[in-house]
Design a protein around this motif. Structure first.
Motif, PDB file in Angstrom:
ATOM      1  N   ALA A  40       0.819  -1.215   0.000  1.00  0.00           N
ATOM      2  CA  ALA A  40       0.000   0.000   0.000  1.00  0.00           C
ATOM      3  C   ALA A  40       0.850   1.262   0.000  1.00  0.00           C
ATOM      4  O   ALA A  40       0.345   2.356   0.265  1.00  0.00           O
ATOM      5  CB  ALA A  40      -0.929   0.006   1.222  1.00  0.00           C
ATOM      6  N   GLY A  41       2.147   1.114  -0.298  1.00  0.00           N
ATOM      7  CA  GLY A  41       3.057   2.251  -0.306  1.00  0.00           C
ATOM      8  C   GLY A  41       2.645   3.311  -1.315  1.00  0.00           C
ATOM      9  O   GLY A  41       2.097   3.007  -2.373  1.00  0.00           O
ATOM     10  N   ARG A  42       2.919   4.565  -0.981  1.00  0.00           N
ATOM     11  CA  ARG A  42       2.556   5.679  -1.866  1.00  0.00           C
ATOM     12  C   ARG A  42       3.629   5.874  -2.940  1.00  0.00           C
ATOM     13  O   ARG A  42       4.827   5.802  -2.670  1.00  0.00           O
ATOM     14  CB  ARG A  42       2.403   6.964  -1.051  1.00  0.00           C
ATOM     15  N   LEU A  43       3.176   6.148  -4.149  1.00  0.00           N
ATOM     16  CA  LEU A  43       4.097   6.313  -5.272  1.00  0.00           C
ATOM     17  C   LEU A  43       4.792   7.669  -5.210  1.00  0.00           C
ATOM     18  O   LEU A  43       4.248   8.645  -4.692  1.00  0.00           O
ATOM     19  CB  LEU A  43       3.352   6.176  -6.593  1.00  0.00           C
ATOM     20  N   LYS A  44       6.002   7.724  -5.752  1.00  0.00           N
ATOM     21  CA  LYS A  44       6.770   8.964  -5.844  1.00  0.00           C
ATOM     22  C   LYS A  44       7.025   9.262  -7.313  1.00  0.00           C
ATOM     23  O   LYS A  44       7.364   8.363  -8.091  1.00  0.00           O
ATOM     24  CB  LYS A  44       8.110   8.833  -5.091  1.00  0.00           C
ATOM     25  N   GLN A  45       6.882  10.525  -7.683  1.00  0.00           N
ATOM     26  CA  GLN A  45       7.176  10.944  -9.053  1.00  0.00           C
ATOM     27  C   GLN A  45       8.450  11.770  -9.015  1.00  0.00           C
ATOM     28  O   GLN A  45       8.517  12.821  -8.367  1.00  0.00           O
ATOM     29  CB  GLN A  45       6.025  11.753  -9.631  1.00  0.00           C
ATOM     30  N   LEU A  46       9.446  11.294  -9.720  1.00  0.00           N
ATOM     31  CA  LEU A  46      10.777  11.898  -9.661  1.00  0.00           C
ATOM     32  C   LEU A  46      11.146  12.469 -11.024  1.00  0.00           C
ATOM     33  O   LEU A  46      11.050  11.787 -12.046  1.00  0.00           O
ATOM     34  CB  LEU A  46      11.818  10.847  -9.247  1.00  0.00           C
ATOM     35  N   HIS A  47      11.565  13.736 -11.037  1.00  0.00           N
ATOM     36  CA  HIS A  47      12.066  14.342 -12.268  1.00  0.00           C
ATOM     37  C   HIS A  47      13.076  15.414 -11.889  1.00  0.00           C
ATOM     38  O   HIS A  47      13.160  15.854 -10.739  1.00  0.00           O
ATOM     39  CB  HIS A  47      10.933  14.913 -13.120  1.00  0.00           C
ATOM     40  N   ASN A  48      13.867  15.839 -12.872  1.00  0.00           N
ATOM     41  CA  ASN A  48      14.983  16.736 -12.569  1.00  0.00           C
ATOM     42  C   ASN A  48      14.623  18.218 -12.628  1.00  0.00           C
ATOM     43  O   ASN A  48      15.477  19.068 -12.414  1.00  0.00           O
ATOM     44  CB  ASN A  48      16.166  16.452 -13.502  1.00  0.00           C
ATOM     45  N   GLY A  49      13.375  18.552 -12.946  1.00  0.00           N
ATOM     46  CA  GLY A  49      12.952  19.949 -12.911  1.00  0.00           C
ATOM     47  C   GLY A  49      13.278  20.747 -14.155  1.00  0.00           C
ATOM     48  O   GLY A  49      12.796  21.863 -14.319  1.00  0.00           O
ATOM     49  N   VAL A  50      14.091  20.207 -15.052  1.00  0.00           N
ATOM     50  CA  VAL A  50      14.426  20.928 -16.294  1.00  0.00           C
ATOM     51  C   VAL A  50      14.100  20.064 -17.507  1.00  0.00           C
ATOM     52  O   VAL A  50      14.717  20.183 -18.555  1.00  0.00           O
ATOM     53  CB  VAL A  50      15.918  21.338 -16.318  1.00  0.00           C
ATOM     54  N   GLY A  51      13.109  19.183 -17.337  1.00  0.00           N
ATOM     55  CA  GLY A  51      12.727  18.308 -18.433  1.00  0.00           C
ATOM     56  C   GLY A  51      13.359  16.938 -18.303  1.00  0.00           C
ATOM     57  O   GLY A  51      14.022  16.631 -17.326  1.00  0.00           O
TER      58      GLY A  51
END
Length: 572
Positions: A40-51
């Protein structure tokens, strides 16, 4: 001339764990990891902020790979967990959460770090001795004469990652496929130095998960599939298909300029010489009754046409990643030069055929005795497929580790709470000589032991994400989940069904206590009992080797960080 700046002196940070910045960063990292833990863990959305690429995950390998940590202390923790995951593939979040728990609990104690480290090492040895003993109540033997335990192990891995977006039917289908693929990689003949084979995962995105399948042998994607036509391939007198595998370019584009200088006489065409040499190789292959030629790099069109006219199938651009599987499935030795062919380099196949799946076409290599297989893995979206691929690779690795050490540990938080109960009982009855050997008082030992147990229990508590009550029973020390909003009543058997791993059912004879993460938890009056484990009742299992390593890595990393007196940073 550019202006020169004077060198700055290095920055000395003493007692790094006492700083507010480190405490806040550690707490934040711990919160991210805990909220990602379990089915039931919550998903994380990871990105570098510059595309660029966006990663949606709850897996430790993807989380830590995308997280940029500024604090040197946390970079040590990250590196240790990543090294553990690279070796075992599983229990990365468990290791990271437990390490954070050790750091948070130990640094708040009024005990010298040197003493904490010695006591915690002794507690770790008690845990490891218990886990490796026959009397351990949270250990399960894996019986390879039945697939039931293996099915539970694989299913536990697949259901632990919600980003895969799997329903129950898809979980059961993939569980059987992963297990089937693994069994294909186990050699049929028992040898002294038996080596497990390999499963190659082939992506098909945008299709249903239940469309996934497993095929023995190896699939090579090829656009040149003559659909509807029988496959005519040259065979030897023994009715096998002889194969040749080239790791060198067969494009005829000349030698590599890095190898030296070529002197070419006037009027001589280097391209013609190269092509004649390639056609000479083709003639030798035809003479040696080779039916399939595989090339890692590019093959000259004229050579491909010549081979085709003589009943030889030619496949080029196989790529470096397929060279090792191709060598294993055919038994061929990679040929690194077109100027010398040895019959000892050839391999063989039982059969060849064309396969079509979705919009892709493949050449299917079928060996006599296969230890290779292909898992055609489907999922509806690219994000879900990426997560599913990592999960299937983890499951395969866990099965390989289980072959070497046929044991598993109870999942669902039960191993952690059981170990905590065991350590509380064990530490309350140690002889005085133990404290003397560790150069500590009994009070100091109990303080560290309590922090050690609370750290283990914090991992179990991390499985709750929707306000469930987390309890442990006094008899066996297993972990139980009470529905959100359950009243604090004494008759918990009305609200509880089975423990986290599924082994124990709730009865009126059992008594429970809440896991609140506070010190002063009651000491069990006796060692946790060993329940009779019925495989049919098991709901969650963990990899024995991965979890034991994770426990050791978590404590050793925490002790390393606790022992840091200074951090020296170059400011230039």
């Amino acid at each position: 001339m550019s202006r020169l700046e004077a060198k700055k002196p290095p920055l000395f940070i003493s007692e790094p764990l006492t700083g507010d910045a480190v405490s806040e960063s550690l707490s934040l990292l711990s919160g991210i990891l805990k909220s990602s833990y379990g089915p039931a863990g919550r998903l994380k959305q990871l990105h570098n902020g510059v595309g660029g690429c966006v990663c949606t995950t709850s897996q430790s390998s993807a989380l830590l790979g995308h997280l940029s940590l500024g604090q040197p202390v946390l970079r040590v923790l990250k590196a240790s967990v990543q090294n553990h995951v690279s070796r075992f593939s599983d229990c990365g979040l468990f290791t990271a959460i437990l390490c954070c728990g050790f750091l948070e609990n130990f640094r708040s104690l009024n005990v010298a770090p040197y003493t904490v480290i010695k006591i915690s090492k002794h507690l770790l040895s008690l845990c490891m001795d218990h886990l490796r003993s026959e009397a351990c109540a949270c250990r399960v033997s894996v019986d390879f004469s039945s697939v039931d335990t293996l099915v539970c192990l694989v299913r536990s891995i697949l259901t632990s990652k919600p980003a895969c977006m799997l329903n129950k039917t898809e979980v059961e289908h993939l569980t059987s496929l992963v297990l089937k693929a693994f069994l294909f990689t186990v050699p049929c003949r028992v040898e002294t130095n038996a080596v497990l084979g390999k499963c190659v995962i082939i992506p098909v995105k945008g299709r249903r998960v239940v469309d996934s399948t497993v095929l023995p042998g190896l699939l090579i994607e090829t656009p040149e599939t003559p659909l509807g036509k029988p496959l005519a391939v040259k065979r030897t007198g023994a009715n096998v298909i002889r194969t040749a595998l080239f790791s060198v370019s067969m494009s005829g584009d000349g030698s590599n300029p890095e190898e030296g200088t070529l002197v070419v006489h006037h009027g001589v065409s280097l391209e013609v010489l190269e092509l004649n040499q390639l056609l000479s190789v083709g003639e030798q292959l035809v003479k040696d009754e080779v039916g399939l030629v595989l090339c890692q790099k590019v093959m000259h069109p004229s050579l491909k046409e010549y081979l085709k006219e003589n009943g030889v199938i030619a496949v080029d651009r196989a790529g470096l990643s397929l060279m090792e599987p191709l060598g294993r499935v055919t038994g061929s030795q990679p040929i690194a030069s077109i100027h010398s062919l040895s019959p000892g380099c050839y391999g063989s196949l039982k059969d060849l055929c064309f396969e079509s799946f979705a919009s892709k076409h493949f050449l299917h290599l079928i060996p006599e005795d296969t230890v290779m297989c292909c898992l055609i893995l489907c999922n509806r979206s690219e994000t879900a497929w990426d997560e599913l691929k990592r999960v299937c690779e983890t499951a395969e690795h866990v099965l390989q580790l289980t072959v070497k050490e046929p044991l598993a540990l109870l999942g669902g938080g039960c191993t952690e709470t059981h170990l905590a109960s065991y350590i509380r009982h064990k530490s309350s009855s140690l002889p005085a000589s133990t404290f003397k050997d560790l150069e500590c008082s009994q009070t100091q030992y109990q303080l560290v032991a309590d922090g050690f147990c609370r750290s283990l229990e914090s991992v179990a508590r991390s499985l709750s994400h929707d306000g469930e009550g987390i309890l442990t029973d006094v008899a066996s020390g297993h972990c139980w989940f009470a529905p959100s909003g359950s009243p604090s009543v004494s008759k918990w058997s009305d609200f509880l069904s089975r423990c986290g791993c599924g082994v124990n059912g709730a009865t009126e004879e059992l008594s429970w206590r809440f896991l609140q993460g506070q010190s002063g938890s009651p000491v069990p009056q006796s060692c946790p009992e060993e329940p009779s484990v019925k495989v049919a009742d098991l709901q969650a299992l963990d990899c024995f080797a991965a979890k034991c390593s994770g426990l050791q890595v978590a404590l050793e990393t925490a002790n390393l960080i606790l022992d840091l007196s200074y951090i020296i940073e170059d400011q230039n």
